[in-house]
Design a protein around this motif. Structure first.
Motif: not given
Length: 135
Positions: A39-49
């Motif tokens: 999850l450290e490599r994932v953008s905030a938008e992708e985390k929300v999705k």
């Protein structure tokens, strides 16, 4: 190569990994070819999705998905600075949903286990295993 047997002859096909694109963006390969999420490599938008997808999947009688969603994204929603507001909302709703399911399931199991003999034939009809004899 994956062998495919057709008319007793092995046909060798190349092994195709369809998740190579997603591995580069979202995570890395772990041991033995398992895909792990970082999850450290994932953008905030992708985390929300991703959090939103887990939240909606939990409505299909899968409260464990809500629990995993709440645990997995808790740090990003409440500990890190400047979390996306929707991420925090989905984590709170997932926590509430999993707690409601746990309370409902525990109360049903307690009620069923303690009152099933008093229900008579109805208690036997909704049972998968009917115990024999009397307690």
């Amino acid at each position: 190569m994956i062998p495919i047997y057709k008319h007793r002859k092995a046909i060798k096909l190349p092994r195709i990994n369809t998740l190579d694109c997603q591995q580069e963006e979202m995570g890395h390969k772990g041991r033995q070819g398992q895909i792990t999420m970082n999850l450290e490599r994932v953008s905030a938008e992708e985390k929300v999705k991703l959090c939103r997808k887990y939240f909606y999947v939990g409505f299909f009688a899968l409260p464990v998905v809500w629990f995993v969603n709440a645990v997995w994204f808790f740090r990003d929603a409440f500990i890190k600075k400047d979390p996306p507001p929707m991420l925090r909302r989905y984590v709170i709703y997932s926590t509430i949903g999993s707690l409601v399911w746990i309370i409902l399931m525990v109360s049903w199991i307690t009620c069923y286990q303690s009152l099933r003999p008093d229900w008579g034939a109805v208690g036997d009809y909704i049972s998968f295993n009917v115990p024999r004899g009397e307690l």
